[in-house]
Design an enzyme around this catalytic site. Structure first.
Site, PDB file in Angstrom:
ATOM      1  N   GLU A 196      28.041  44.129  31.056  1.00  0.00           N
ATOM      2  CA  GLU A 196      27.960  45.302  31.938  1.00  0.00           C
ATOM      3  C   GLU A 196      29.326  45.960  32.046  1.00  0.00           C
ATOM      4  O   GLU A 196      30.346  45.266  32.043  1.00  0.00           O
ATOM      5  CB  GLU A 196      27.443  44.889  33.324  1.00  0.00           C
ATOM      6  CG  GLU A 196      26.006  44.419  33.318  1.00  0.00           C
ATOM      7  CD  GLU A 196      25.458  44.159  34.729  1.00  0.00           C
ATOM      8  OE1 GLU A 196      26.192  44.415  35.713  1.00  0.00           O
ATOM      9  OE2 GLU A 196      24.312  43.721  34.849  1.00  0.00           O
ATOM     10  N   HIS A 232      21.947  47.920  37.500  1.00  0.00           N
ATOM     11  CA  HIS A 232      22.394  46.963  38.518  1.00  0.00           C
ATOM     12  C   HIS A 232      22.280  47.571  39.922  1.00  0.00           C
ATOM     13  O   HIS A 232      23.252  47.665  40.674  1.00  0.00           O
ATOM     14  CB  HIS A 232      23.826  46.506  38.250  1.00  0.00           C
ATOM     15  CG  HIS A 232      24.113  45.128  38.780  1.00  0.00           C
ATOM     16  ND1 HIS A 232      24.912  44.228  38.136  1.00  0.00           N
ATOM     17  CD2 HIS A 232      23.689  44.490  39.904  1.00  0.00           C
ATOM     18  CE1 HIS A 232      24.992  43.104  38.843  1.00  0.00           C
ATOM     19  NE2 HIS A 232      24.255  43.247  39.920  1.00  0.00           N
TER      20      HIS A 232
END
Length: 527
Positions: free
Chosen positions: A262, A280
């Site tokens: 990420e 997220h």
């Protein structure tokens, strides 16, 4: 008294700063700093409040010379080097419950989106295609939901799923049968879960044990047509294997809020049919952002002002209510540990920490931590309750805890016993008036003494005139005696002298004391 100083280095609800101030801390809100800029200022702060943007690396921790606590407003602490923070004696806290409902609701939303293919249907409808015949969803009613992880968030997901009339099975090594009944779920092993579940949702932290817990092998064992949701941590699923099984149709759909890498600007799953993803967003609600910010401010303030430890990841919890009661016990434990550490010779392979009477009824972890903090000062001057257990483990010291709630000679007692080449040696202390630490036994000899400041410890034969000789020696050296404490095994046997002095004792005075008749050992101590 100087107020603790806290830096908020990431954007969070402004009420967090207000709470810090109301609870006795100074606070600066300085966001968006580069690592180099943060290194320049971090040394002046006692506390650091962060979210996910600030990375607390070894370099930052080395520069944080006054730092005592790091508070993460949220669950994940991937951006904090916890082992190094522990070695530096810095407490690391998170707020595991502030966004629990938000994350659980996101998982439920993902389940419903998969069941009815909502994102793709929305996209095609807005393009004017009206693809009614293309989408045939499934009901969640009557389906089996498999929970991997049945902690706080998993329990909330289970309750919501039961409300949707789903059957819930759960795998969690820490889930007790009683808790499973309370939650209304069936406890199963992982292999059973993957073969029975129609939907699988993950709610476990990422550890060495849980990494790729849904491996290719396990994904292939799943029921054909399974739908998988992950709103927990990236790395729990083999993403390449998931793509292959989505392509083959073995997995009917997958929804991920988290990824192994990420931010996920590129990923093999992107563009795969029946795949849904979000960036997220599990904790991204107004309520959750407020909750975690307020909680981290409350927790850090309690620690810095009152000594309370809540949701710490590298030391035992200690509530603000417990702290005042435990404070004198922790002072006693640290002094006893320090005495043992200063008197012990060579390695200490084993240490036993025993509490008796009133002390045995208290939270034992802070007492044990304080003993180790005192003991490990023989190896490092910067040791505290946070890093002492880690230092002890590094040195291979086996720590044993013993609790005896029966009251003995003293209403409350803390005893530390170490294994030495000459056999076990123990030191014990109590509290006078429930607040004054006092030594009451040293290596089997009864002696009542304060442990404070500079002290001289002497083991000698119990013979007439010895007290006069040691007093004369110190007087000639210009060293004033503050207190004088004596103990002996028996008349004429081995005796112990523990006295406090007002000046440092030079090495040559120690050497001359060692030469006095009947002296077996002389040691200068500092508390």
């Amino acid at each position: 008294m100087t107020k603790p100083k806290v830096l908020i280095s990431d954007k969070m609800d402004p009420n967090a700063a207000r709470i810090f101030e109301e609870r006795g801390c100074e606070v600066d809100v300085i966001t968006g700093k580069t690592p180099e800029e943060l290194k320049e200022i971090i040394g002046q702060y006692d506390g650091l409040a962060i979210r996910s943007s600030t990375r607390v690396t070894q370099e930052i921790l080395d520069a944080a010379t006054n730092l005592k606590v790091i508070g993460r407003a949220g669950i994940g602490v991937d951006n904090v080097d916890i082992p190094y923070a522990s070695a530096k004696g810095v407490v690391v806290m998170n707020t595991p419950f502030g966004n629990s409902i938000t994350t659980a609701e996101h998982a439920i939303a993902m389940i419903m989106s998969l069941a009815r293919q909502i994102p793709e249907a929305n996209e095609l409808t807005q393009k004017g295609e009206w693809p009614k015949s293309k989408f045939m969803g499934v009901e969640v009613t009557g389906k089996t939901l498999g929970l991997i992880g049945a902690g706080n968030i998993g329990a909330i997901v289970a309750s919501r799923a039961l409300g949707l009339r789903m059957k819930v099975i759960a795998y969690d090594p820490f889930l007790t049968p009683e808790r499973a009944v309370e939650m209304g779920v069936e406890k199963v092993d992982l292999e059973t879960l993957v073969t029975r579940a129609d939907f699988i949702t993950l709610h476990t932290p990422l550890t060495d044990e849980t990494r790729n817990i849904l491996s290719r092998e396990r994904l292939e064992k799943c029921k054909k047509g399974v739908r998988i949701v992950n709103c927990a941590r990236g790395g729990l699923i083999d993403e390449l294997a998931l793509k292959d099984l989505l392509d083959s149709g073995h997995v009917a759909g997958a929804a991920l809020d988290v990824f192994a890498e990420e931010p996920a600007k590129e990923n093999p799953l992107f563009g795969t049919p029946n795949f849904i993803c979000t960036p997220h967003l599990g904790a991204s609600t107004t309520e959750a952002q407020v909750n975690v910010a307020l909680q981290v401010a409350e927790q850090m303030s309690d620690f810095l002002v009152n000594g309370g430890v809540t949701n710490a990841l590298n030391m035992p919890s200690l509530s603000a209510e417990e702290a005042p009661k435990l404070k004198p016990y922790m002072a006693l434990a640290e002094k006893i540990g320090s005495l043992v550490g200063q008197l012990a010779h060579g390695d200490l392979p084993k240490i036993s920490i025993e509490t008796e009477g009133a002390a045995a009824q208290l939270n034992q972890k802070p007492i044990v931590g304080a003993v180790l903090a005192g003991l490990m000062k023989r190896f490092s001057s910067s040791v505290n309750m946070v890093n002492a257990p880690f230092l002890a483990k590094e040195r291979g010291i086996e720590v044993r805890e013993v609790r005896n709630e029966n009251q003995g000679t003293y209403q409350t007692l803390v005893r530390v016993t170490v294994a030495t080449s000459a056999g076990d040696r123990s030191v014990a202390g109590t509290l006078f008036a429930n607040r004054e630490p006092r030594l009451v036994e040293i290596f089997g000899i009864g002696i009542e003494a304060d442990l404070d400041g500079r002290m001289l410890y002497i083991v000698n034969d119990d013979v007439p005139g010895f007290i006069g000789r040691i007093g004369s020696l110190l007087g000639e050296a210009g060293i004033n005696i503050g207190t004088f404490h004596l103990g002996r095994r028996e008349t004429g046997g081995e005796a112990v002298l523990l006295l406090s002095v007002d000046q440092p004792i030079p090495a040559d005075v120690i050497a001359r004391a060692q030469e006095l008749e009947g002296v077996k050992m002389v040691k200068a101590l500092t508390f």
